[in-house]
Write an enzyme that holds these catalytic residues in place. Structure first.
Site, PDB file in Angstrom:
ATOM      1  N   ASP A 251       0.878  -1.162   0.000  1.00 30.84           N
ATOM      2  CA  ASP A 251       0.000   0.000   0.000  1.00 30.84           C
ATOM      3  C   ASP A 251       0.922   1.220   0.000  1.00 30.84           C
ATOM      4  O   ASP A 251       2.111   1.124   0.346  1.00 30.84           O
ATOM      5  CB  ASP A 251      -0.948   0.000   1.210  1.00 30.84           C
ATOM      6  CG  ASP A 251      -2.126   0.964   0.981  1.00 30.84           C
ATOM      7  OD1 ASP A 251      -2.039   1.800   0.053  1.00 30.84           O
ATOM      8  OD2 ASP A 251      -3.124   0.889   1.729  1.00 30.84           O
TER       9      ASP A 251
HETATM   10  C1  BGC Z   1      -4.896   3.494   0.098  1.00 33.36           C
HETATM   11  C2  BGC Z   1      -5.021   2.507  -1.061  1.00 33.36           C
HETATM   12  C3  BGC Z   1      -4.807   3.234  -2.353  1.00 33.36           C
HETATM   13  C4  BGC Z   1      -3.446   3.899  -2.325  1.00 33.36           C
HETATM   14  C5  BGC Z   1      -3.114   4.662  -3.579  1.00 33.36           C
HETATM   15  C6  BGC Z   1      -3.632   4.294   0.041  1.00 33.36           C
HETATM   16  O1  BGC Z   1      -3.669   5.322   0.973  1.00 33.36           O
HETATM   17  O2  BGC Z   1      -4.968   2.786   1.313  1.00 33.36           O
HETATM   18  O3  BGC Z   1      -6.275   1.909  -1.046  1.00 33.36           O
HETATM   19  O4  BGC Z   1      -4.935   2.355  -3.429  1.00 33.36           O
HETATM   20  O5  BGC Z   1      -3.406   4.831  -1.242  1.00 33.36           O
HETATM   21  O6  BGC Z   1      -3.893   5.803  -3.681  1.00 33.36           O
END
Ligand code: BGC
Length: 758
Positions: free
Chosen positions: A228
């Protein structure tokens, strides 16, 4: 792209390949002709940022269709619909040359407070798994990858980048990992995104058990694991654990750490090769998709978004068939959400919609002059708020409108600021100003329909006081039209609840253990999550899991179950639309063993089907309960075990509306644990192969313990009680017990014989 392998690259190139070039792209290596690919959010539409970049939905993105978020579309219980929407998102991604869409998110809704529940499907792992797999299939059918997230046990936003989800093995496997397992084994997403949090103390981004043993060795995952955004804690430990790609870019800092670790002998170069090879493979897959020319067919996708939205709506209550509305009725539409719709949640999934429909416009299109409107209350940041009118003034106007109408339709909901990625709610109540407005409207006109917009469950203290409640969740950009379709009956509502609506937050199983403290959240409720808990405790709920009404009704025949050769259960039931409108019913199958050696929920969802039925039509609905879905996670042997014996199979219209029950006899798995001196007499009796041998021998040896040891026998009320007491007696402790004429050697011999027999 010609065939490139990790061995074509230098150590530095391999290391650099396993982290992003910037916010959204991987690195190209021009020397070998390796292209860069782009990944963007996700999940219910595309958020491709053309200018400023961030992972919190702050900077704008190119216009894209905003389909209903998971909280909405999940209520359709319809994998085919999910697949069609997924394919449409895949087309939009392909037009924008996006290789991977970051979704679906399938975490379990452990608490209604989780700020991101709107992005997740259900409190039940089967729903999450089946719908998640469908979403993956849909997107990937267009040659675009997905990222199954957030792996794993990321069930709250509070302290999400550090907190440890402390979960016992059974709930971890049976509730929190099961949906992921389903998606991986059924649909092979191109990527899996590890979550921010720790699990039992270990960061998901550096957990070899999670990322390699479970995901690859046990489930056979073939794709790439991406972090993530910002989830990497220790890059070297991450790569060693099975994390292939760090996102976003670390500016080269952690790449250098990898190089140093390999040079120092702390990380095997072959491990880095594997991670780099997976990045190369992802770029290869992405490169196989033929270019898709735009422009996007905005209208066609908006129409699909409207269909999906109408299928997401759950009719919770409809006394005296007050709905659907008739064109001739004088209707007072009340509530600012009718003109300022809440249609998506905040954070990284925030989409810049191609257009947005408001319910009031769509209702007026049908009802014409019969439709009047009063804002009733202001929503922060909206036009009504900007008008500066007082709450009293807005309420008085709404009461007048309701009094003058035959029916009032009141749009209530959660303000956007109350639910978002990044933080949780601390209550489940609607704003007081809205509840007061509703009371005033109902007093003026009891024929009041409540239409709700909310990404997370809200308490409905008025459920007994209004004749109709329509839960619309968050419906995406075409929700306004969909609400009008359902309210006027152009579409017969068919959604059902994928999560329980509790009476009080305090009834929720995670209450008291959410969101934890000092970096730890204890999943103390174990396997009893969602309806499993409410049923086990016999608690009243406002609306149960699986509930949802229609403008028609359905009758169910007697269910039949057959055990198929592969061990799966085939369930057949005749369902009839006994009303005079075409409709759609979500048929649910729950199961539970009649007797179990371990704790079980009273019933668990094991299959479902969304079935369209014309008025008067009967269909034989056929569902399959996979044998593996009957299993529990056995902590003694660390694997799934199906218990043999009778299972109650409930065919139901909701978790609390069972229409037909049958018993099926299921063949079980054998758990043959070696018997030891520490095994209890109960263990010995239960041992499938060794048990009978030992018991027979024991019977001879002991010559009747109760008789010999009259003092022990006299303590107990009867033989049965004596047997119960003895069941937990370790067999080795019999040795030398007064009156028991058995030696250590004899017992050892018996156990050895029995174990050899097993
Ligand atoms: C989120 C993800 C997301 C990623 C990219 C993170 O903060 O938890 O779900 O895909 O950011 O934006």
């Amino acid at each position: 792209m010609t065939e490139i392998s990790a061995s074509d690259l230098t150590l530095e190139e391999k290391a650099s390949l396993t982290s992003g070039a910037d916010f959204w792209t991987t690195k190209a290596i021009d020397r070998v002709g390796l292209p860069s690919i782009m990944m963007t959010d996700g999940p219910h539409g595309l958020r491709k940022q053309a200018g400023g970049t961030d992972h919190l939905g702050l900077a704008s993105s190119v216009p894209a269709t905003c389909f209903p978020p998971a909280v909405g579309i999940g209520s359709s219980f319809d994998p085919d619909l999910l697949e069609r929407v997924g394919a449409a998102i895949g087309v939009e991604a392909a037009i924008e040359d996006v290789a991977v869409v970051l979704g679906p998110g399938i975490n379990i809704k452990r608490s209604p407070l989780c700020g991101r529940n709107f992005e997740y499907f259900s409190e039940d792992p089967l729903v999450s798994g089946v719908l998640g797999a469908a979403a993956v299939r849909g997107v990937q059918s267009q040659g675009v990858g997905t990222s199954l997230k957030h792996f794993a046990a990321n069930n709250q936003e509070f302290d999400r980048m550090r907190a440890s989800s402390d979960v016992d093995p059974r709930p971890l496997h049976e509730i929190y990992l099961r949906g992921f397992e389903r998606v991986v084994t059924d649909a092979q997403p191109w990527t899996v995104m590890c979550s921010y949090n720790r699990i039992n103390g270990v960061y998901a981004s550096e957990d070899p058990w999670l990322l390699t043993q479970v995901l690859r060795d046990d489930w056979g995952f073939e794709g790439l694991v991406v972090s993530d955004w910002g989830a990497v804690n220790d890059r070297v430990a991450g790569v060693a654990a099975g994390l292939d790609l760090e996102m976003p870019s670390s500016g080269g800092r952690t790449d250098a750490q990898l190089v140093a670790a390999v040079q120092a002998g702390d990380l095997a170069e072959s491990v880095l090769d594997t991670a780099a090879a997976r990045v190369i493979d992802l770029a290869r897959k992405a490169g196989e998709r033929p270019a898709v020319e735009g422009p996007l067919d905005v209208d066609a996708h908006h129409a699909l978004a409207r269909e999906a939205a109408s299928r997401s709506i759950v009719l919770l209550k409809n006394e005296d068939a007050i709905l659907p509305l008739a064109r001739e009725q004088r209707i007072a539409v009340i509530g600012a959400f009718a003109t300022e719709p809440r249609f998506q949640g905040a954070g990284s999934s925030l989409i810049n919609p191609t257009r947005v429909d408001a319910a009031l416009d769509a209702l007026t299109e049908i009802g014409g002059d019969n439709v009047t409107y009063a804002a009733g209350f202001a929503v922060e940041g909206g036009a009504v708020a900007a008008s500066g009118r007082s709450a009293d003034d807005l309420r008085a106007e709404a009461v007048d409108a309701a009094s003058a109408a035959e029916i009032a339709v009141v749009f209530l909901g959660l303000p956007a600021a109350e639910e978002s990625e990044g933080f949780d709610r601390d209550h489940i109540d609607l704003p007081a100003v809205q509840l007061e407005l509703l009371d005033a409207v109902v007093a003026a006109n009891p024929r009041t329909v409540v239409v709700l917009s909310n990404g997370g469950v809200v308490a409905l203290p008025f459920a007994d006081r209004v004749p109709a409640i329509v839960e619309t969740w968050l419906l995406g950009q075409a929700g306004g039209g969909a609400v009008a379709d359902v309210l006027f009956g152009a579409v017969n509502p068919s959604g059902k609840l994928t999560e329980t609506v509790p009476v009080r937050l305090e009834d929720n199983p995670s209450f008291g253990n959410f969101p934890g403290e000092f970096g730890h959240v204890r999943y103390g409720e174990g396997i009893l999550v969602g309806y499993r808990w409410y049923d086990a405790k016999g608690l009243d709920v406002t609306f149960p899991f699986g509930h949802g009404l229609s403008y028609t009704s359905f009758s169910y025949g007697d269910a039949e179950v057959t055990v198929r050769e592969d061990g799966d259960l085939g369930v057949r039931v005749d369902v009839t639309n006994i009303g005079d409108r075409d409709g759609r019913e979500i048929v649910q199958v729950y199961a539970a063993p009649v007797r179990s050696a371990v704790q079980r929920a009273p019933r668990e969802l094991k299959a479902f089907a969304s079935v369209a039925l014309d008025a008067g039509e009967t269909r034989t609905v056929k569902l399959v309960v996979r044998r593996e879905d009957l299993a529990y996670w056995d902590v003694r042997v660390d694997r799934w075990i199906v218990e043999g014996g009778e299972y109650t199979i409930d065919v139901a219209a909701s978790s609390r509306d069972i229409r037909s029950s049958v018993v099926a006899e299921v063949e079980g798995d054998t758990v043959a644990l070696p018997l030891t001196l520490a095994s209890s007499i109960g263990d010995v009796v239960a041992h499938p192969i060794a048990g009978p041998i030992v018991m027979q021998a024991l019977g001879d040896l002991m010559g009747g313990l109760t008789e010999a040891d009259s003092s022990a026998a006299s303590m107990m009320p009867n033989d049965e009680a004596m047997q119960k007491m003895m069941a937990s007696f370790p067999i080795g402790r019999l040795i030398g017990f007064p009156g028991v004429d058995v030696t250590h050697e004899q017992i050892e011999q018996l156990l050895a014989g029995a174990n050899a027999g097993a």
